[in-house]
Design an enzyme around this catalytic site. Structure first.
Site, short mmCIF file in Angstrom:
data_model
loop_
_atom_site.label_atom_id
_atom_site.label_comp_id
_atom_site.label_asym_id
_atom_site.label_seq_id
_atom_site.Cartn_x
_atom_site.Cartn_y
_atom_site.Cartn_z
N SER A 79 3.84 -5.49 -3.01
CA SER A 79 3.84 -5.52 -1.55
C SER A 79 2.46 -5.14 -1.04
O SER A 79 1.47 -5.23 -1.77
CB SER A 79 4.93 -4.58 -1.01
OG SER A 79 5.15 -4.83 0.36
N ASN A 80 2.36 -4.73 0.21
CA ASN A 80 1.08 -4.34 0.81
C ASN A 80 1.36 -3.31 1.91
O ASN A 80 2.51 -3.08 2.26
CB ASN A 80 0.35 -5.59 1.34
CG ASN A 80 1.16 -6.28 2.41
OD1 ASN A 80 1.37 -5.75 3.49
ND2 ASN A 80 1.65 -7.48 2.11
N PRO A 81 0.32 -2.68 2.46
CA PRO A 81 0.56 -1.55 3.38
C PRO A 81 0.91 -1.93 4.83
O PRO A 81 0.92 -1.05 5.70
CB PRO A 81 -0.76 -0.78 3.37
CG PRO A 81 -1.67 -1.49 2.44
CD PRO A 81 -1.13 -2.84 2.18
#
Ligand code: C5P
Length: 210
Positions: A21-23
């Site tokens: 995923s990513n932030p």
């Protein structure tokens, strides 16, 4: 007008307990959905996993993966008119694991085995509606944004440098530029994401009158 807004990250599962995923926190997309609803538009917000409250007057569809996000957007636009607008502010994972294991993988089994495949590009795939995208880059986002705008058939790309202080993932402010397919650039100062959202919704409304 009808707005379909994507927001937040996507999760691409490796096994039942691990994902890529990513932030992204979804703040920018939620601000756009809130502003569009406040201005009387019909809004569907397709949200990845985020911990934000649904803005009032917005229909929200929660998804996890990029493929689920695409399916939810296509379903929201099933009876779309050319005047409907897709605002793609989600930070969609570009890749997903080639397969998701049914049970938790053992550590020793994971070394060097993660094979990735490309995810569908939601903004590029959706056709027949007006489209606004984002381009988050670490560095000067503008040349990339103009290229993306043409490649994905968007009428506008909102470019921002996520490495710049006060911008990007998780912040409440953003400094963006509106980039159009003809390469024209409108730079906005650093402002609250709610103010950026207002400018985006107004730009979309103005575009409808042309
Ligand atoms: O190519 P890049 O990922 O930088 O493009 C960013 C734009 O495309 C954003 O509007 C993003 O929401 C959208 N996008 C998408 N589906 C993807 C990747 C990006 O809708 N798989």
């Amino acid at each position: 007008m009808r707005f379909v807004v994507t927001a937040g990250p996507t999760r691409e599962y490796i096994d039942p307990v691990r994902f890529l995923s990513n932030p992204s926190t979804g703040k920018m997309g939620f601000a756009i959905a809130r502003e569009a609803a406040r201005r009387g538009h019909d809004v569907v917000l397709v949200a990845g996993p985020v911990s934000l409250k649904t803005p009032s007057g917005v229909r929200r569809v929660d998804v996890s993966s990029a493929r689920e996000m695409l399916a939810a957007v296509e379903s929201a636009l099933a009876d779309a008119k050319p005047s409907d607008v897709l605002v793609a502010s989600a930070a969609v994972a570009d890749w997903r694991p080639a397969g998701c294991a049914k049970s938790k993988l053992k550590k020793r089994k994971m070394d060097g085995v993660l094979r990735l495949v490309r995810n569908p590009d939601i903004l590029r795939t959706v056709k027949g509606v007006r489209k606004v995208g984002f381009a988050a880059e670490t560095g000067d986002a503008i040349p990339e944004a103009a290229r993306k705008c043409r490649a994905k058939g968007a009428e506008m790309i909102v470019a921002n440098d996520v490495a710049e202080k006060g911008c990007g993932f998780g912040t409440d402010t953003n400094r963006v530029a509106f980039v159009r397919p003809d390469g024209s650039v409108e730079r906005l100062p650093l402002m609250a994401k709610s103010a950026v959202a207002r400018r985006i919704v107004r730009a979309v409304e103005r575009g409808a009158k042309i």
